[in-house]
Design an enzyme around this catalytic site. Structure first.
Site, mmCIF file in Angstrom:
data_model
loop_
_atom_site.group_PDB
_atom_site.id
_atom_site.type_symbol
_atom_site.label_atom_id
_atom_site.label_comp_id
_atom_site.label_asym_id
_atom_site.label_seq_id
_atom_site.Cartn_x
_atom_site.Cartn_y
_atom_site.Cartn_z
ATOM 1 N N SER A 141 0.801 -1.228 0.000
ATOM 2 C CA SER A 141 0.000 0.000 0.000
ATOM 3 C C SER A 141 0.831 1.273 0.000
ATOM 4 O O SER A 141 0.408 2.297 0.525
ATOM 5 C CB SER A 141 -0.965 0.031 1.203
ATOM 6 O OG SER A 141 -1.933 -0.970 1.069
ATOM 7 N N ASP A 161 2.023 -4.305 -10.357
ATOM 8 C CA ASP A 161 2.151 -2.863 -10.544
ATOM 9 C C ASP A 161 3.369 -2.592 -11.416
ATOM 10 O O ASP A 161 4.449 -3.158 -11.173
ATOM 11 C CB ASP A 161 2.297 -2.155 -9.202
ATOM 12 C CG ASP A 161 1.049 -2.284 -8.340
ATOM 13 O OD1 ASP A 161 -0.045 -2.484 -8.912
ATOM 14 O OD2 ASP A 161 1.165 -2.196 -7.104
ATOM 15 N N ASN A 195 1.327 -7.978 -6.001
ATOM 16 C CA ASN A 195 0.535 -8.006 -4.769
ATOM 17 C C ASN A 195 -0.277 -9.291 -4.733
ATOM 18 O O ASN A 195 -1.150 -9.495 -5.590
ATOM 19 C CB ASN A 195 -0.411 -6.803 -4.734
ATOM 20 C CG ASN A 195 0.325 -5.488 -4.832
ATOM 21 O OD1 ASN A 195 0.856 -4.996 -3.854
ATOM 22 N ND2 ASN A 195 0.374 -4.923 -6.037
ATOM 23 N N GLY A 254 -6.274 -5.197 -2.878
ATOM 24 C CA GLY A 254 -7.469 -4.647 -2.243
ATOM 25 C C GLY A 254 -8.734 -5.220 -2.843
ATOM 26 O O GLY A 254 -8.814 -5.475 -4.051
#
Length: 307
Positions: A141, A251, A270, A274
């Site tokens: 994050s 990312d 990740n 989320g």
């Protein structure tokens, strides 16, 4: 009889609030899909709580250390509770950014150069010529990420202060100019590519990610078809090289600045992206025709041991 799903959320990491939001959204959606759901705020007694609860599946909605680094995954293996997302090794690997880069590089994925240094050393003298990025080696994050701009005379002094809570070792990498891209992987297929822009025109930090209106998501990202496809290929290759399972999200940076390198670089993967209604992976799934409820159902049905 419907499956009993324990949604693991909260925890004790710096990303607790993000995890609570993800977990509650997933729990609500799973109830809407007909599952029997128990929300479990993960604490030191999690082993005894799960032993008493005896769920059919654990839906891992934790973020950060303990939930994303192989720790909770190992416990679930011992308790013989099938669980979602990546397994022990892939979770531990992906959480350790420098080790993950080594594995991805060996698979042909372009990753940033850089090295691990002690935080006090990085506070005394520039470890790289500015501009460069300093980041904790095992946080998510954008927690603790610092961009040292070109022309800055002194390295970031917060690294030497008591306010720094992200470990003694930091990863330093050259700053890569260009566009922020992200691409989810679901099983064995890449989803759509999103370009993420901070609404304030700065970089995509924690506030840009989670504050209302903090960021703008462009889906599908406005890229040439060959670049768009390459982002998907790199994301899937990285997912597979690290041994990820279920859903992950890569990312990337794409340097298409005037006179830039044209590089397409994977920053990280990740394993616990989320999972609110407005998060990136659910947005990509919706673009592919899959509702939020359909996505969480898929994740539950994909759960297993020995991941």
């Amino acid at each position: 009889m419907s499956k009993h799903v324990a949604v693991l959320l909260g925890g004790t990491s710096a990303e607790r609030e993000v995890s609570l939001n993800s977990g509650r959204a997933c729990a609500e959606a799973l109830e809407g899909e007909g599952y029997r759901v128990t929300q479990v705020d993960v604490g030191p007694d999690i082993a005894s709580v799960l032993t008493a609860l005896r769920p059919d599946v654990a839906f891992n909605a934790l973020h950060g250390p303990d939930g994303e680094d192989g720790t909770i995954q190992g416990l679930l293996e011992i308790l013989k509770i099938p669980y979602s997302h990546s397994g022990v090794l892939a979770s531990a690997l992906a959480m350790n950014k420098e080790q993950a880069k080594t594995v991805m590089r060996a698979a042909g994925v372009d990753v940033p150069e850089g090295r691990i240094v002690n935080r006090l050393e990085a506070a005394r003298t520039h470890p790289l010529p500015p501009p460069y990025v300093v980041k904790p080696n095992a946080e998510g994050s954008s927690m603790g990420v610092i961009i040292v701009r070109d022309g800055r005379s002194h390295p970031p002094q917060i690294l030497a202060s008591d306010e720094w809570t992200f470990g003694e070792q930091v990863l330093v990498e050259p700053y890569i100019a260009g566009r922020e891209l992200t691409c989810g992987v679901m099983g064995d297929r890449a989803l759509g590519v999103i370009e993420v822009k901070a609404a304030n025109g700065d970089w995509y930090d924690y506030d840009a990610k989670y504050a209302p209106g903090g960021s703008v998501h462009v889906l599908p990202a406005e890229l040439k078809p060959n670049v768009y496809q390459r982002v998907q290929e790199l994301s899937l290759t990285a997912h597979q090289a690290l041994g990820c399972r279920g859903v992950s999200r890569a990312d990337l940076r794409f340097d298409d600045t005037p006179g830039g390198t044209g590089r397409l670089v994977v920053l990280e993967v990740n394993t616990q992206p989320g999972m609110t209604q407005t998060s990136l992976v659910p947005e990509m799934a919706a673009h592919a025709g899959l509702s939020f409820g359909g996505l969480v159902r898929w994740i539950v049905e994909d759960a297993s041991l020995n991941r």
